[in-house]
Design an enzyme around this catalytic site. Structure first.
Site, PDB file in Angstrom:
ATOM      1  N   GLY A 115      32.180  50.330  44.011  1.00  0.00           N
ATOM      2  CA  GLY A 115      30.995  49.473  44.013  1.00  0.00           C
ATOM      3  C   GLY A 115      30.289  49.692  45.339  1.00  0.00           C
ATOM      4  O   GLY A 115      30.857  49.432  46.407  1.00  0.00           O
ATOM      5  N   GLY A 159      29.901  46.463  49.114  1.00  0.00           N
ATOM      6  CA  GLY A 159      30.373  47.838  49.318  1.00  0.00           C
ATOM      7  C   GLY A 159      29.746  48.469  50.555  1.00  0.00           C
ATOM      8  O   GLY A 159      30.432  49.115  51.357  1.00  0.00           O
ATOM      9  N   ASP A 196      30.082  54.590  42.954  1.00  0.00           N
ATOM     10  CA  ASP A 196      29.372  53.705  42.018  1.00  0.00           C
ATOM     11  C   ASP A 196      29.180  54.439  40.698  1.00  0.00           C
ATOM     12  O   ASP A 196      29.522  55.626  40.581  1.00  0.00           O
ATOM     13  CB  ASP A 196      28.032  53.215  42.604  1.00  0.00           C
ATOM     14  N   ARG A 204      27.097  36.581  41.317  1.00  0.00           N
ATOM     15  CA  ARG A 204      26.522  35.358  40.721  1.00  0.00           C
ATOM     16  C   ARG A 204      25.036  35.235  41.001  1.00  0.00           C
ATOM     17  O   ARG A 204      24.543  35.709  42.016  1.00  0.00           O
ATOM     18  CB  ARG A 204      27.183  34.129  41.349  1.00  0.00           C
ATOM     19  N   ARG A 248      31.607  31.302  39.144  1.00  0.00           N
ATOM     20  CA  ARG A 248      32.280  32.610  39.169  1.00  0.00           C
ATOM     21  C   ARG A 248      32.841  32.945  37.787  1.00  0.00           C
ATOM     22  O   ARG A 248      32.821  34.089  37.361  1.00  0.00           O
ATOM     23  CB  ARG A 248      33.410  32.606  40.208  1.00  0.00           C
ATOM     24  N   ASN A 277      32.236  41.257  33.882  1.00  0.00           N
ATOM     25  CA  ASN A 277      33.068  41.969  34.851  1.00  0.00           C
ATOM     26  C   ASN A 277      34.433  42.400  34.314  1.00  0.00           C
ATOM     27  O   ASN A 277      35.061  43.289  34.890  1.00  0.00           O
ATOM     28  CB  ASN A 277      33.227  41.127  36.122  1.00  0.00           C
ATOM     29  N   ILE A 333      37.820  42.195  45.013  1.00  0.00           N
ATOM     30  CA  ILE A 333      36.854  41.161  45.433  1.00  0.00           C
ATOM     31  C   ILE A 333      36.023  40.675  44.234  1.00  0.00           C
ATOM     32  O   ILE A 333      35.499  39.567  44.241  1.00  0.00           O
ATOM     33  CB  ILE A 333      35.905  41.718  46.533  1.00  0.00           C
ATOM     34  N   ASN A 349      34.497  39.058  41.024  1.00  0.00           N
ATOM     35  CA  ASN A 349      34.736  37.717  40.471  1.00  0.00           C
ATOM     36  C   ASN A 349      34.693  37.709  38.950  1.00  0.00           C
ATOM     37  O   ASN A 349      34.047  38.568  38.363  1.00  0.00           O
ATOM     38  CB  ASN A 349      33.672  36.753  41.018  1.00  0.00           C
ATOM     39  N   HIS A 361      40.039  30.920  43.797  1.00  0.00           N
ATOM     40  CA  HIS A 361      38.748  31.065  44.486  1.00  0.00           C
ATOM     41  C   HIS A 361      37.689  30.367  43.641  1.00  0.00           C
ATOM     42  O   HIS A 361      36.874  30.989  42.989  1.00  0.00           O
ATOM     43  CB  HIS A 361      38.453  32.559  44.624  1.00  0.00           C
TER      44      HIS A 361
HETATM   45  N1  APR Z   1      32.506  51.076  38.604  1.00  0.00           N
HETATM   46  C1  APR Z   1      32.048  51.041  39.871  1.00  0.00           C
HETATM   47  N2  APR Z   1      31.010  50.284  40.267  1.00  0.00           N
HETATM   48  C2  APR Z   1      30.418  49.531  39.349  1.00  0.00           C
HETATM   49  C3  APR Z   1      30.850  49.503  38.012  1.00  0.00           C
HETATM   50  C4  APR Z   1      31.949  50.318  37.647  1.00  0.00           C
HETATM   51  N3  APR Z   1      32.429  50.361  36.399  1.00  0.00           N
HETATM   52  N4  APR Z   1      30.043  48.644  37.338  1.00  0.00           N
HETATM   53  C5  APR Z   1      29.156  48.146  38.222  1.00  0.00           C
HETATM   54  N5  APR Z   1      29.371  48.682  39.443  1.00  0.00           N
HETATM   55  C6  APR Z   1      28.626  48.509  40.695  1.00  0.00           C
HETATM   56  C7  APR Z   1      27.149  48.167  40.485  1.00  0.00           C
HETATM   57  O1  APR Z   1      26.404  49.323  40.062  1.00  0.00           O
HETATM   58  C8  APR Z   1      26.753  47.662  41.871  1.00  0.00           C
HETATM   59  O2  APR Z   1      26.217  48.692  42.686  1.00  0.00           O
HETATM   60  O3  APR Z   1      29.091  47.415  41.467  1.00  0.00           O
HETATM   61  C9  APR Z   1      28.067  47.152  42.458  1.00  0.00           C
HETATM   62  C10 APR Z   1      28.058  45.668  42.783  1.00  0.00           C
HETATM   63  O4  APR Z   1      27.174  45.488  43.826  1.00  0.00           O
HETATM   64  P1  APR Z   1      26.212  44.193  43.942  1.00  0.00           P
HETATM   65  O5  APR Z   1      25.498  43.983  42.646  1.00  0.00           O
HETATM   66  O6  APR Z   1      25.382  44.346  45.175  1.00  0.00           O
HETATM   67  O7  APR Z   1      27.250  42.984  44.090  1.00  0.00           O
HETATM   68  P2  APR Z   1      28.036  42.491  45.402  1.00  0.00           P
HETATM   69  O8  APR Z   1      27.251  41.436  46.083  1.00  0.00           O
HETATM   70  O9  APR Z   1      28.485  43.664  46.179  1.00  0.00           O
HETATM   71  O10 APR Z   1      29.283  41.754  44.696  1.00  0.00           O
HETATM   72  C11 APR Z   1      30.210  42.442  43.893  1.00  0.00           C
HETATM   73  O11 APR Z   1      31.990  40.906  44.392  1.00  0.00           O
HETATM   74  O12 APR Z   1      31.981  38.788  45.415  1.00  0.00           O
HETATM   75  C12 APR Z   1      31.983  39.500  44.202  1.00  0.00           C
HETATM   76  O13 APR Z   1      30.869  37.971  42.731  1.00  0.00           O
HETATM   77  C13 APR Z   1      30.757  39.211  43.399  1.00  0.00           C
HETATM   78  O14 APR Z   1      31.625  40.172  41.396  1.00  0.00           O
HETATM   79  C14 APR Z   1      30.740  40.374  42.480  1.00  0.00           C
HETATM   80  C15 APR Z   1      31.261  41.520  43.342  1.00  0.00           C
END
Ligand code: APR
Length: 313
Positions: free
Chosen positions: A11, A16, A35, A86, A92, A99, A122, A124, A179
């Site tokens: 991610g 990330g 990603d 979220r 969550r 997810n 990490i 949720n 959490h």
């Molecule tokens: N494999 C890898 N990455 C993925 C996949 C997958 N199968 N599916 C989605 N992603 C990527 C998305 O493309 C995105 O770039 O995960 C990334 C998540 O990044 P954000 O949307 O910016 O979310 P972020 O704030 O980093 O939070 C991620 O952590 O705290 C928790 O609730 C939050 O579940 C969420 C996670």
């Protein structure tokens, strides 16, 4: 010659990116930002920006973006943030449907390419996602932990430090349980440089701070429209650093319980020792009747989500 450790960040979103920055700044290893294929260029661009930053800040870690799991082969540490965060008004647990397939996809690939990695989840709803990661990979319980307690404790410590008007460095606290809004801040373990916090802050104020801590993530979601990322990333790096440097830190993490605290086949936040062996030890604290009751409520909330996950397995 010793080689640098390999850190896989699954991610490349908000958390990330901040994870990559911290791992590189601390020179804990070389970083792969993974990603999905649709976000490959985004991951590569973020990695390039962070590598260019190394020239200014002065670190030697390599940072690469990828959408190819084969690049993560043999990673020492995986930190998983894959999924959606979220939005205001969501809990969550509302994220489970989206997810769950994502964590399954991640776990299948982690098992194939990085079977020995120490994994920190990490995504949720945290306690259910880390459960599913362990179930799908079949890894042993020392190889995986969920990041929640360090963050929840950090939030609690900040609010206490501000209220007591003392340095954040001197406030220590332990937040256990899931959490979620039922998390369990342990007042018996909350001190200001060893002195009971109750010497500094009234019961009413502490109660208000506990309430704010429980809703600490939601407060940020309401302000930003998405979830927090700086403190979550730092919290996961503290866990990874303890593993990579064999620091044996005592941190509250979501760990797989097998009878500890009276729970079995469930991940919830408890104090653990993270060493070079991973989650080396779960520390069982004597809890008051009230704390036991709060933990039971929190565990029941986590179990309800895990039951939903199990039904679709
Ligand atoms: N494999 C890898 N990455 C993925 C996949 C997958 N199968 N599916 C989605 N992603 C990527 C998305 O493309 C995105 O770039 O995960 C990334 C998540 O990044 P954000 O949307 O910016 O979310 P972020 O704030 O980093 O939070 C991620 O952590 O705290 C928790 O609730 C939050 O579940 C969420 C996670």
């Amino acid at each position: 010659m010793a080689k640098r450790k390999k850190i896989g960040l699954i991610g490349a979103g908000n958390i990330g990116g901040e994870l990559a920055r911290l791992f590189a700044n601390k020179e804990l290893g070389d970083v792969w930002l993974y990603d999905i294929p649709a976000k490959e260029n985004f991951a590569k661009g973020k990695a390039l920006d962070l590598e260019q930053n190394s020239s200014v800040i002065g670190y030697d870690s390599a940072i690469r973006g990828t959408a190819n799991w084969a690049d993560l082969e043999g990673a020492d540490v995986l930190v998983i943030t894959a999924g959606i965060p979220r939005k205001p008004g969501q809990s969550r647990d509302d994220l489970v449907a989206t997810n769950l397939p994502i964590i399954r996809d991640v776990a299948i690939n982690a098992k194939k390419y990085c079977p020995n990695a120490f994994a920190i989840v990490i995504s949720n709803p945290l306690d259910a996602m880390v459960y599913e990661y362990k179930r799908v990979t079949g890894c042993s319980r020392d190889r995986v932990a969920g990041m929640a307690g360090v963050l929840d404790s950090a939030r609690f410590q900040l609010f206490l430090a501000r209220e007591a008007n003392v340095s954040i460095k001197d406030v220590r606290a332990m937040v256990l349980g899931g959490h979620g809004d039922d998390m369990v801040p342990l007042l018996s373990c909350t001190t200001i440089n060893g002195m009971p916090v109750t010497q500094f802050i009234s019961k009413e104020k502490i109660d208000a701070i506990v309430d704010r801590t429980r809703k600490g993530g939601g407060e940020i979601v309401n302000l930003m429209g998405t979830s927090a990322y700086y403190a979550p990333a730092s919290s996961a790096v503290a866990m990874a650093e303890s593993y990579l440097l064999d620091q044996r830190r005592v941190l509250p993490c979501a760990a797989y319980l097998d009878g500890e605290y009276g729970y079995r086949d469930l991940f919830i936040g408890v104090p653990v020792v993270i060493s070079g062996n991973g989650v080396e030890k779960i520390i069982e604290l004597p809890l008051s009747e009230n704390e036991k009751a709060m933990l039971a409520k929190s565990a029941a909330s986590v179990q309800a989500v895990v039951d939903v996950v199990k039904k679709t397995a």
